[in-house]
Scaffold this active site. Sequence first.
Site, PDB file in Angstrom:
ATOM      1  N   TYR A   1       4.569   6.142  10.237  1.00 41.31           N
ATOM      2  CA  TYR A   1       3.665   5.054   9.844  1.00 41.31           C
ATOM      3  C   TYR A   1       4.410   3.963   9.070  1.00 41.31           C
ATOM      4  CZ  TYR A   1      -0.695   2.747   8.566  1.00 41.31           C
ATOM      5  OH  TYR A   1      -1.703   1.823   8.421  1.00 41.31           O
TER       6      TYR A   1
ATOM      7  N   HIS B   1       0.852  -1.201   0.000  1.00 41.33           N
ATOM      8  CA  HIS B   1       0.000   0.000   0.000  1.00 41.33           C
ATOM      9  C   HIS B   1       0.882   1.244   0.000  1.00 41.33           C
ATOM     10  CE1 HIS B   1      -4.206  -1.484   1.378  1.00 41.33           C
ATOM     11  NE2 HIS B   1      -3.666  -2.301   0.509  1.00 41.33           N
TER      12      HIS B   1
ATOM     13  N   TYR C   1      -8.776   5.557   8.058  1.00 49.59           N
ATOM     14  CA  TYR C   1      -8.849   5.833   9.499  1.00 49.59           C
ATOM     15  C   TYR C   1      -9.812   7.010   9.659  1.00 49.59           C
ATOM     16  CZ  TYR C   1      -4.537   3.101  10.315  1.00 49.59           C
ATOM     17  OH  TYR C   1      -3.589   2.102  10.409  1.00 49.59           O
TER      18      TYR C   1
ATOM     19  N   LYS D   1       1.592  -0.639  15.041  1.00 48.02           N
ATOM     20  CA  LYS D   1       3.012  -0.758  15.401  1.00 48.02           C
ATOM     21  C   LYS D   1       3.381  -2.001  16.219  1.00 48.02           C
ATOM     22  CE  LYS D   1       4.727   2.623  13.311  1.00 48.02           C
ATOM     23  NZ  LYS D   1       4.617   1.991  11.997  1.00 48.02           N
TER      24      LYS D   1
ATOM     25  N   PRO E   1      -3.558  -0.288  18.881  1.00 48.55           N
ATOM     26  CA  PRO E   1      -3.359  -0.686  17.482  1.00 48.55           C
ATOM     27  C   PRO E   1      -3.479   0.449  16.466  1.00 48.55           C
ATOM     28  CG  PRO E   1      -5.457  -1.523  18.316  1.00 48.55           C
ATOM     29  CD  PRO E   1      -4.754  -0.912  19.470  1.00 48.55           C
TER      30      PRO E   1
HETATM   31  P1  RFL Z   1       2.242 -12.769  20.985  1.00 50.63           P
HETATM   32  O1  RFL Z   1       1.762 -12.770  19.590  1.00 50.63           O
HETATM   33  O2  RFL Z   1       1.285 -12.464  22.058  1.00 50.63           O
HETATM   34  O3  RFL Z   1       2.884 -14.233  21.235  1.00 50.63           O
HETATM   35  C1  RFL Z   1       3.261 -14.655  22.525  1.00 50.63           C
HETATM   36  C2  RFL Z   1       3.252 -16.174  22.568  1.00 50.63           C
HETATM   37  O4  RFL Z   1       3.679 -16.564  23.873  1.00 50.63           O
HETATM   38  C3  RFL Z   1       2.847 -17.616  24.353  1.00 50.63           C
HETATM   39  N1  RFL Z   1       2.839 -17.615  25.826  1.00 50.63           N
HETATM   40  C4  RFL Z   1       3.474 -18.539  26.571  1.00 50.63           C
HETATM   41  N2  RFL Z   1       4.194 -19.607  26.243  1.00 50.63           N
HETATM   42  C5  RFL Z   1       4.686 -20.360  27.251  1.00 50.63           C
HETATM   43  N3  RFL Z   1       4.468 -20.086  28.569  1.00 50.63           N
HETATM   44  C6  RFL Z   1       3.738 -19.029  28.947  1.00 50.63           C
HETATM   45  N4  RFL Z   1       3.520 -18.752  30.236  1.00 50.63           N
HETATM   46  C7  RFL Z   1       3.210 -18.184  27.922  1.00 50.63           C
HETATM   47  N5  RFL Z   1       2.449 -17.054  27.923  1.00 50.63           N
HETATM   48  C8  RFL Z   1       2.243 -16.734  26.655  1.00 50.63           C
HETATM   49  C9  RFL Z   1       1.472 -17.301  23.766  1.00 50.63           C
HETATM   50  O5  RFL Z   1       0.674 -18.474  23.694  1.00 50.63           O
HETATM   51  C10 RFL Z   1       1.846 -16.742  22.384  1.00 50.63           C
HETATM   52  O6  RFL Z   1       1.839 -17.754  21.391  1.00 50.63           O
HETATM   53  O7  RFL Z   1       3.476 -11.790  21.183  1.00 50.63           O
HETATM   54  P2  RFL Z   1       4.646 -11.346  20.157  1.00 50.63           P
HETATM   55  O8  RFL Z   1       5.241 -12.551  19.500  1.00 50.63           O
HETATM   56  O9  RFL Z   1       5.518 -10.424  20.909  1.00 50.63           O
HETATM   57  O10 RFL Z   1       3.876 -10.567  18.977  1.00 50.63           O
HETATM   58  C11 RFL Z   1       3.253  -9.325  19.212  1.00 50.63           C
HETATM   59  C12 RFL Z   1       2.055  -9.144  18.290  1.00 50.63           C
HETATM   60  O11 RFL Z   1       1.229 -10.279  18.394  1.00 50.63           O
HETATM   61  C13 RFL Z   1       1.253  -7.867  18.615  1.00 50.63           C
HETATM   62  O12 RFL Z   1       2.111  -6.808  18.928  1.00 50.63           O
HETATM   63  C14 RFL Z   1       0.335  -7.410  17.450  1.00 50.63           C
HETATM   64  O13 RFL Z   1      -0.670  -8.352  17.201  1.00 50.63           O
HETATM   65  C15 RFL Z   1      -0.305  -6.048  17.740  1.00 50.63           C
HETATM   66  N6  RFL Z   1      -1.241  -5.582  16.688  1.00 50.63           N
HETATM   67  C16 RFL Z   1      -0.785  -4.972  15.523  1.00 50.63           C
HETATM   68  N7  RFL Z   1       0.550  -4.857  15.300  1.00 50.63           N
HETATM   69  C17 RFL Z   1       1.001  -4.327  14.117  1.00 50.63           C
HETATM   70  O14 RFL Z   1       2.222  -4.217  13.945  1.00 50.63           O
HETATM   71  N8  RFL Z   1       0.156  -3.914  13.101  1.00 50.63           N
HETATM   72  C18 RFL Z   1      -1.180  -4.005  13.255  1.00 50.63           C
HETATM   73  O15 RFL Z   1      -1.913  -3.686  12.299  1.00 50.63           O
HETATM   74  C19 RFL Z   1      -1.703  -4.525  14.502  1.00 50.63           C
HETATM   75  N9  RFL Z   1      -3.027  -4.639  14.694  1.00 50.63           N
HETATM   76  C20 RFL Z   1      -2.618  -5.714  16.865  1.00 50.63           C
HETATM   77  C21 RFL Z   1      -3.497  -5.231  15.836  1.00 50.63           C
HETATM   78  C22 RFL Z   1      -3.143  -6.331  18.012  1.00 50.63           C
HETATM   79  C23 RFL Z   1      -4.508  -6.446  18.148  1.00 50.63           C
HETATM   80  N10 RFL Z   1      -4.980  -7.102  19.330  1.00 50.63           N
HETATM   81  C24 RFL Z   1      -6.024  -8.031  19.358  1.00 50.63           C
HETATM   82  C25 RFL Z   1      -4.195  -7.062  20.558  1.00 50.63           C
HETATM   83  C26 RFL Z   1      -4.868  -5.326  15.978  1.00 50.63           C
HETATM   84  C27 RFL Z   1      -5.385  -5.911  17.133  1.00 50.63           C
HETATM   85  C28 RFL Z   1      -6.883  -5.945  17.254  1.00 50.63           C
HETATM   86  C1  PHB Z   2      -5.696  -4.529  10.801  1.00 52.53           C
HETATM   87  O1  PHB Z   2      -5.836  -4.718   9.574  1.00 52.53           O
HETATM   88  O2  PHB Z   2      -6.005  -5.383  11.636  1.00 52.53           O
HETATM   89  C2  PHB Z   2      -5.181  -3.224  11.282  1.00 52.53           C
HETATM   90  C3  PHB Z   2      -4.739  -2.291  10.348  1.00 52.53           C
HETATM   91  C4  PHB Z   2      -4.262  -1.058  10.783  1.00 52.53           C
HETATM   92  C5  PHB Z   2      -4.224  -0.783  12.134  1.00 52.53           C
HETATM   93  C6  PHB Z   2      -4.654  -1.718  13.062  1.00 52.53           C
HETATM   94  C7  PHB Z   2      -5.143  -2.952  12.630  1.00 52.53           C
HETATM   95  O3  PHB Z   2      -3.778   0.438  12.544  1.00 52.53           O
END
Ligand code: RFL
Ligand code: PHB
Length: 389
Positions: free
Chosen positions: A384, A72, A200, A296, A292
């Site tokens: 961004y 994008h 957004y 980041k 989110p």
């Molecule tokens: P994770 O993905 O949470 O993985 C951690 C893993 O550790 C395991 N675990 C354990 N294992 C053993 N013993 C324990 N006691 C444990 N406790 C936990 C878990 O089962 C899991 O498998 O962390 P990691 O790897 O640091 O990754 C981080 C990302 O997942 C997170 O930052 C992103 O999803 C955030 N996020 C977004 N990030 C972006 O860069 N761009 C985005 O567009 C974006 N959109 C989002 C998001 C997060 C969202 N939510 C639901 C929080 C949108 C949403 C809605």
């Molecule tokens: C997503 O596609 O889940 C998404 C995209 C942009 C954001 C957060 C989440 O800033």
Amino acid sequence: MRTKVAIIGSGPSGLLLGQLLANAGIDNIILDRVSKDYILGRVRAGVLEEGTVGLLDQAGAGARIHREGLPHDGFSLAFDGRDHRIDLYGLTGKHVMVYGQTELTHDLMDKREATGGISIYEAANVTPHDFDGGIPYVTYEKDGTTRRIDCDFIAGCDGYHGVSRKSVPESALRIFEKVYPFGWLGILAEVQPVSPELIYANHPRGFALCSMRSHTRSRYYIQCPLDDKIEKWPDDRFYDELRRRLPTEHAEAMVTAPSFEKSIAPLRSFVAEPMRFGRLFLAGDAAHIVPPTGAKGLNLAASDVHYLFESLREYYGEKSTAGIDAYSERALKRVWKAVRFSWSMTTLLHRFPDTGDFGQKIQEAELDYLVHSTAASTALAENYVGLPY
Ligand code: RFL
Ligand code: PHB
């Protein structure tokens, strides 16, 4: 069992670190408390920086993202009934890649399997020991027995609720936290996205985001009260509310389809300092959380892994501790810039319960300035697409 690096967590940070280390000949074992399928069922991030895609390539797991990911070159800021494009590529020479976290995780798991990396899923009571001064090891329970992995280092990649950060004495940690008074209600639906680029939207009724996973799969979010329940949001009500918060041209063009995923996520900013305690390192959500709005979270997890991998490679290759000694400070410098950016995007785009119409007017004035000033748009675009490592 013995390994060089025991990695707790098989999310994006643990998998990426594991693969980079394995490719450099540094053996490692990944432990996760849940199953592979459970991890792949989590719907999360969707927007990746070029640096994150580069790390996936470096890990040897980038083939599919280049085939199926959607580059994008810009996104829209919608407010006051109109749409204003931020030309990411024109302002920075960079684009972002739209590709689901689930797919990225899948690619890394496949690569790990193909290269014979050891991952232990459904490991209960994973516990890091003796990382501060002694010789570290990790214990866990599997099939009713307690097992032990001896190692040189432990990488805590286990997310916000993980055990790694909680194993550090409270007095050794400094916590910075901000909880926002709202959440995001998100859906996934098999339907063409309302616009080819992300929108957004700031609206007096609350924030909305139109994102996607592909040309046929839409990911939509609306700001909701923290105590809201998904049962109160049948699809019709969700789409009606989303349409109200978008400029008319998008509201009228929107095609809808039944959602197949619906969830509410709270929003918080959180940083734990430092990110190293002796031979335990924290990376990704284990050390920090961002709302989110700036996309980041996953990208920060990737940049932590970059710094940690380079530090460990230096340790094993050159027998130098300079990299691992500097890891926390280097990673935190970039973390805080992303925390600031995510906070400012969140503050600019959401309706806050206590700021009323005055707050709305201030946001609209700032947005109007932002989209008409090249200097301000460039600053937004630079953050961004991702600041340099
Ligand atoms: P994770 O993905 O949470 O993985 C951690 C893993 O550790 C395991 N675990 C354990 N294992 C053993 N013993 C324990 N006691 C444990 N406790 C936990 C878990 O089962 C899991 O498998 O962390 P990691 O790897 O640091 O990754 C981080 C990302 O997942 C997170 O930052 C992103 O999803 C955030 N996020 C977004 N990030 C972006 O860069 N761009 C985005 O567009 C974006 N959109 C989002 C998001 C997060 C969202 N939510 C639901 C929080 C949108 C949403 C809605
Ligand atoms: C997503 O596609 O889940 C998404 C995209 C942009 C954001 C957060 C989440 O800033």
